[in-house]
Design a protein around this motif. Structure first.
Motif, short mmCIF file in Angstrom:
data_model
loop_
_atom_site.label_atom_id
_atom_site.label_comp_id
_atom_site.label_asym_id
_atom_site.label_seq_id
_atom_site.Cartn_x
_atom_site.Cartn_y
_atom_site.Cartn_z
N GLY A 189 0.78 -1.23 0.00
CA GLY A 189 0.00 0.00 0.00
C GLY A 189 0.81 1.28 0.00
N THR A 190 2.13 1.17 -0.24
CA THR A 190 2.96 2.37 -0.16
C THR A 190 3.84 2.59 -1.40
N LYS A 191 4.58 1.59 -1.79
CA LYS A 191 5.54 1.74 -2.89
C LYS A 191 4.91 1.35 -4.21
N VAL A 192 4.96 2.28 -5.19
CA VAL A 192 4.39 2.03 -6.52
C VAL A 192 5.54 1.80 -7.51
N VAL A 193 5.42 0.71 -8.28
CA VAL A 193 6.40 0.39 -9.31
C VAL A 193 5.66 0.27 -10.62
N SER A 194 5.84 1.23 -11.51
CA SER A 194 5.12 1.23 -12.79
C SER A 194 6.08 0.92 -13.94
N GLN A 195 6.58 -0.30 -13.92
CA GLN A 195 7.42 -0.78 -15.01
C GLN A 195 7.47 -2.30 -14.93
N THR A 196 7.92 -2.91 -16.03
CA THR A 196 8.05 -4.36 -16.05
C THR A 196 9.44 -4.73 -15.57
N LEU A 197 9.53 -5.22 -14.36
CA LEU A 197 10.82 -5.59 -13.80
C LEU A 197 11.24 -6.97 -14.29
N SER A 198 12.54 -7.14 -14.49
CA SER A 198 13.06 -8.47 -14.76
C SER A 198 12.89 -9.31 -13.49
N LEU A 199 13.08 -10.60 -13.61
CA LEU A 199 12.97 -11.46 -12.43
C LEU A 199 14.02 -11.07 -11.39
N ASP A 200 15.23 -10.77 -11.82
CA ASP A 200 16.28 -10.38 -10.88
C ASP A 200 15.93 -9.07 -10.18
N GLN A 201 15.43 -8.11 -10.93
CA GLN A 201 15.05 -6.82 -10.34
C GLN A 201 13.90 -6.99 -9.35
N LEU A 202 12.94 -7.81 -9.74
CA LEU A 202 11.78 -8.04 -8.88
C LEU A 202 12.20 -8.74 -7.59
N GLU A 203 13.06 -9.74 -7.73
CA GLU A 203 13.51 -10.47 -6.53
C GLU A 203 14.31 -9.56 -5.61
N GLN A 204 15.17 -8.73 -6.17
CA GLN A 204 15.94 -7.81 -5.33
C GLN A 204 15.02 -6.85 -4.58
N LEU A 205 14.00 -6.36 -5.27
CA LEU A 205 13.05 -5.44 -4.66
C LEU A 205 12.32 -6.10 -3.49
N ILE A 206 11.78 -7.31 -3.73
CA ILE A 206 10.99 -7.98 -2.71
C ILE A 206 11.87 -8.50 -1.57
N ALA A 207 13.04 -9.03 -1.90
CA ALA A 207 13.93 -9.52 -0.85
C ALA A 207 14.34 -8.39 0.09
N THR A 208 14.62 -7.23 -0.48
CA THR A 208 14.99 -6.07 0.34
C THR A 208 13.83 -5.63 1.22
N VAL A 210 11.26 -7.49 2.26
CA VAL A 210 11.00 -8.51 3.28
C VAL A 210 12.03 -8.41 4.40
N GLU A 211 13.30 -8.20 4.03
CA GLU A 211 14.35 -8.09 5.04
C GLU A 211 14.13 -6.85 5.91
N ARG A 212 13.71 -5.76 5.30
CA ARG A 212 13.45 -4.55 6.06
C ARG A 212 12.32 -4.78 7.06
N GLN A 213 11.28 -5.48 6.62
CA GLN A 213 10.17 -5.81 7.51
C GLN A 213 10.66 -6.65 8.69
N HIS A 214 11.53 -7.61 8.39
CA HIS A 214 12.04 -8.49 9.43
C HIS A 214 12.83 -7.71 10.47
N VAL A 215 13.64 -6.78 10.02
CA VAL A 215 14.43 -5.95 10.94
C VAL A 215 13.52 -5.10 11.81
N GLU A 216 12.48 -4.54 11.18
CA GLU A 216 11.55 -3.69 11.93
C GLU A 216 10.79 -4.50 12.98
N GLU A 217 10.45 -5.74 12.66
CA GLU A 217 9.74 -6.58 13.62
C GLU A 217 10.61 -6.93 14.82
N GLU A 218 11.91 -7.07 14.60
CA GLU A 218 12.82 -7.45 15.67
C GLU A 218 13.24 -6.26 16.54
#
Length: 219
Positions: A189-208, A210-218
């Motif tokens: 509900g916050t970050k908008v991505v208006s382009q077709t990301l490659s699989l590598d780009q998409l994975e980097q975006l989501i992995a980052t 998810v990791e940020r969420q994990h840090v915030e939870e801890e």
């Protein structure tokens, strides 16, 4: 500790070649990360009059859109699944995605988000590879039937006010985020991505993310 689920809203149109590339990449991400994909219909042109207003004529619409297909093909993992010549030779005008959006929302109402996604992907393949007319009720009925939805139950849902409102709701939600092009993704509900990301780009975006969420939870 169980990681929080990341919600990705996927704004798409069944006639969009770039959406055709992004959807299987999203499936790989959803299989690997704690991700929930929510499907949003964002139809670029709802009828032939809108096509003419955008492109000048239906013939010009088909010519210009197939040029976009050529670009998509260059960035596709499986370029053979985009059949430009077959669509160029097809005897019908280039379809809009509005009817497919109604069907997808009806199927979502009957079977949930995964049913929407599965239907959407098959409709896209029918459009971009098989060159079938996805603005034809018979074509969409055949696809829905293959997914286990009978015509009577689908018909009872398809033209209900709720389904039309659902399509309009998605369009208004896109406008609220300032989305003008597809595919577009909205992450949590916050970050908008208006382009077709490659699989590598998409994975980097989501992995980052998810990791940020994990840090915030801890913390």
């Amino acid at each position: 500790m169980r990681l929080a689920v990341t919600t990705i809203e996927f704004f798409h149109d069944a006639v969009c070649g770039w959406c055709y590339l992004l959807s299987p990449r999203l499936r790989k991400i959803a299989a690997k990360y704690p991700v929930k994909v929510v499907h949003r219909a964002f139809v670029l042109q709802s009828n032939q009059l809108e096509m003419i207003a955008r492109f000048g004529s239906l013939a010009q619409a088909k010519r210009e859109i197939l040029q976009h297909w050529e670009q998509c093909q260059r960035y596709a993992e499986h370029p053979e699944l985009i059949n430009i010549e077959r669509m160029r030779a097809a005897p019908f005008n280039y379809p809009t995605g509005y009817l497919a959006a109604l069907y997808a929302k009806a199927i979502e109402k009957l079977g949930g988000q995964q049913a929407h996604w599965d239907f959407f992907d098959v409709v896209q393949r029918a459009h971009l590879y098989e060159a079938r007319n996805i603005a034809d009720v018979k074509v969409l009925n055949d696809i829905a039937k293959a997914h286990g939805f009978t015509y009577p139950e689908l018909l009872a849902t398809l033209y209900s006010p709720e389904v039309k409102k659902a399509v309009m709701h998605d369009k208004l939600r896109a406008e609220n985020f300032g989305i003008r092009t597809i595919p577009s993704l909205v992450i949590d509900g916050t970050k908008v991505v208006s382009q077709t990301l490659s699989l590598d780009q998409l994975e980097q975006l989501i992995a980052t993310h998810v990791e940020r969420q994990h840090v915030e939870e801890e913390s």
